[in-house]
Every structure is written in structure tokens, then in C-alpha cells.
Design a protein around this motif. Structure first.
Motif, short mmCIF file in Angstrom:
data_model
loop_
_atom_site.label_atom_id
_atom_site.label_comp_id
_atom_site.label_asym_id
_atom_site.label_seq_id
_atom_site.Cartn_x
_atom_site.Cartn_y
_atom_site.Cartn_z
N GLU A 90 0.82 -1.17 -0.06
CA GLU A 90 0.16 -0.15 0.13
C GLU A 90 0.98 1.23 0.08
O GLU A 90 1.85 1.53 0.67
CB GLU A 90 -0.87 0.17 1.17
N ASP A 137 -3.83 4.16 -2.11
CA ASP A 137 -4.63 4.91 -0.97
C ASP A 137 -4.66 6.32 -1.63
O ASP A 137 -3.81 6.97 -1.49
CB ASP A 137 -4.32 4.63 0.08
N HIS A 191 -3.76 8.58 1.38
CA HIS A 191 -2.11 8.52 1.58
C HIS A 191 -1.52 9.34 0.66
O HIS A 191 -0.27 9.95 1.09
CB HIS A 191 -1.81 6.97 1.66
N HIS A 242 -7.67 2.31 -2.92
CA HIS A 242 -8.31 2.50 -1.57
C HIS A 242 -8.83 4.31 -1.72
O HIS A 242 -8.05 5.25 -1.94
CB HIS A 242 -7.31 2.68 -0.24
N ASN A 302 -10.27 7.40 -0.45
CA ASN A 302 -10.71 8.07 1.00
C ASN A 302 -10.36 9.46 0.55
O ASN A 302 -9.47 9.88 0.18
CB ASN A 302 -9.79 7.67 1.98
N HIS A 312 -8.38 9.70 7.62
CA HIS A 312 -9.29 9.67 6.28
C HIS A 312 -10.59 10.48 6.52
O HIS A 312 -11.01 10.37 7.64
CB HIS A 312 -9.90 8.26 6.13
N GLU A 341 -12.30 3.30 2.50
CA GLU A 341 -12.07 3.28 4.11
C GLU A 341 -12.28 4.32 4.63
O GLU A 341 -11.73 4.97 5.51
CB GLU A 341 -10.70 2.89 4.16
FE FE Z 1 -5.71 2.37 3.00
#
Ligand code: FE
Ligand code: FE
Ligand code: ZN
Length: 276
Positions: free
Chosen positions: A142, A176, A179, A211, A213, A226, A256
Motif C-alpha cells: 500500500e 490509497d 495516503h 483505496h 478515501n 481519512h 475506508e
Molecule cells: Fe488504505
């Protein structure tokens, strides 16, 4: 068609997750292989897994994503902590052979002062122990926000891990959005540029999952908090571009966001409406 789902609790078993996914309009989902904080996993009942796979057919669900406990640290300074990560991942991957087509996502780890180079070496070393040629599961690294001493804070670090892994054809990346935004990548103003950069550093063929978010914090904050879709600093229009981007739209998307099932259901419906 957009394949989207969210993180679900695995406490009631596999068939229950598939049913919940369908109820909220999801066509995929993510689950923890065990308590997110680590520890021993419950036994997985073959009958329950089989029932889930059958349910997938009728509900149009696919690409379930298993998430390793986020407390694992494959590049810890303490050898016992590293061994725990290695043993947990080995056990998870053995179990996941029960689920054809599943992918296994994990956080690369935190180097805790040893430096990112040593962190990268230790993570690759762990992967060289847990990956097997006869394994069917794809293991995903990730992209991380770069909070503290997290490794995987930029595409280069992920590439360096992959380069050191022997069975690297078993590896992919889960991107993500919170992120990478917190990590400094401008997916709001320059999504194309970020995707081009990912392609040149890692290669788009490695990108297997997203992901989805929003972020509570500004770009480059390295915080990893998030937010609900459209309620944070990334914003709704950026998510519209993300789910419709030609390089991303065929990938599975997993929410998420800080939500209960009802909130997830609304976000899934919203994103489906935005997908062209
Ligand atoms: Fe994640
Ligand atoms: Fe994660
Ligand atoms: Zn996060």
C-alpha cells in the motif's frame, strides 16, 4: 462498470460479508484477515468460504481484498516484531489459498529510525520469505502517507522494495488516495501527472487496487486521517476524475472512509452515479 465496495467486518464470517456487500450496493469489499491489531485468526470454515464464492456469482461480487493487520511491521528494529510479521503473513497467505482471485494488501512498515534504505531491505527480505511460486494470491504494497517513519511514502520507495523481491511477479500496488495526497502527490490538480509519474517509476501494470478515501488534511501533511468522500481536502470533483480515469476505471475501488454501513451505502451510490 465501476467496481466499488468498502471495508467490511469479518466477524460474522465470509457469507455474511458477501450478503452485506450486496445489501449496500457493493460489488467488491475489503476485510481484515484477523483482528486489525494482530493476534490469532479465527478458523476459516471451508463451507463458509464456499458459500461466499457461490454468492459472489449471483450477486456479481468479485475481487475481494484481504488486508493484513496494520500493526504488522516487516521492517521493525526488533527481530521478534519482524518475525511476528513474517509468521502472520505466511499464515494469512496459506489461508487465502482458499479464496481464488483474492489479493492481499499490507502496509510495508515503519523503519523506526533505521533509515528507509534499511527498512526497504528488511521488507523485501520478509517478502522473499513469504512469497511462494505456487501461491495464487497477489500481494499488494500500500502507498503510505509517510507518517512517522513509514516506508512506502513515495513511488520510488515502493519500486525499491519490488526490485529487491525475487518473486516480484507476485507483487502489486494498492494506491490509497488519502495516503498519496498526504504524501504530497497532487491528485486534485494534476491527476494525469501523478499517474504518469506512477507509470514511469513503478509501472501501471503493478497497480491493482485503489483505496478511495478523502483526507482531513492538506496535501503533503503526512498525517493519514481519512475523511468521507467529498468532505475533505481532496473533494468530490477529484473523485469524479479518479473513478473515471482511463488508467484507473477498470480497477476495484475500496472505501475506508469513517462510516457505518449506511454511510458506505450512500457513498457507493454517489460514486456509481458519478461513474460515466
Ligand atoms: Fe488504505
Ligand atoms: Fe491500509
Ligand atoms: Zn490510512
Amino acid at each position: 462498470m465501476l467496481r466499488i465496495g468498502c471495508h467490511l467486518s469479518s466477524s460474522k464470517g465470509f457469507l455474511a460479508m458477501a450478503r452485506t456487500a450486496e445489501e449496500i450496493g457493493a460489488t467488491t469489499f475489503q476485510f481484515f484477515t484477523r483482528n486489525p491489531r494482530g493476534g490469532t485468526a479465527k478458523t476459516w470454515e471451508p463451507e463458509d468460504v464456499k458459500a461466499m464464492l457461490e454468492y459472489f456469482q449471483q450477486a456479481g461480487i468479485a475481487k475481494p481484498l484481504a488486508h493484513a493487520p496494520y500493526t504488522l511491521n516487516a521492517c521493525a528494529k526488533d527481530e521478534n516484531v519482524r518475525n511476528f510479521a513474517l509468521e502472520t503473513m505466511t499464515d494469512d497467505l496459506k489461508r487465502l489459498e482458499m479464496i481464488p482471485g483474492v489479493m492481499y494488501n499490507f502496509h510495508p512498515g515503519s523503519h523506526v529510525g533505521q533509515g528507509s534504505e534499511e527498512g526497504i531491505r528488511l521488507i523485501a527480505d520478509t517478502l522473499n520469505h513469504v512469497l511462494r511460486e505456487d501461491m495464487q494470491t497477489t500481494v499488494l504494497l500500500e502507498t503510505m502517507a509517510g507518517k512517522g517513519s513509514e516506508v512506502g511514502r513515495d513511488f520510488e520507495e515502493l519500486r525499491s522494495i519490488i526490485d529487491r523481491v525475487e518473486l516480484s511477479h507476485k507483487l502489486g500496488i494498492c494506491l490509497d488516495t488519502c495516503h498519496v495526497w498526504d504524501g504530497g502527490y497532487d491528485i486534485v490538480e494534476n491527476l494525469d501527472g501523478v499517474i504518469r509519474e506512477f507509470d514511469s517509476v513503478v509501472g501501471l501494470a503493478r497497480l491493482k487496487a485503489i483505496h478511495l478515501n478523502d483526507s482531513m488534511n492538506p496535501r503533503n501533511s503526512h498525517k493519514d486521517r481519512h475523511e468521507k468522500i467529498g468532505k475533505g481536502n481532496i473533494g468530490l470533483e477529484a473523485f469524479r476524475r479518479i473513478v473515471n480515469h482511463p488508467a484507473l476505471r477498470e480497477l476495484p475501488f475500496y472505501l475506508e472512509t469513517p462510516n457505518e454501513l449506511e454511510g458506505y451505502q450512500e457513498e457507493i451510490a454517489l460514486l456509481k452515479r458519478m461513474a460515466e
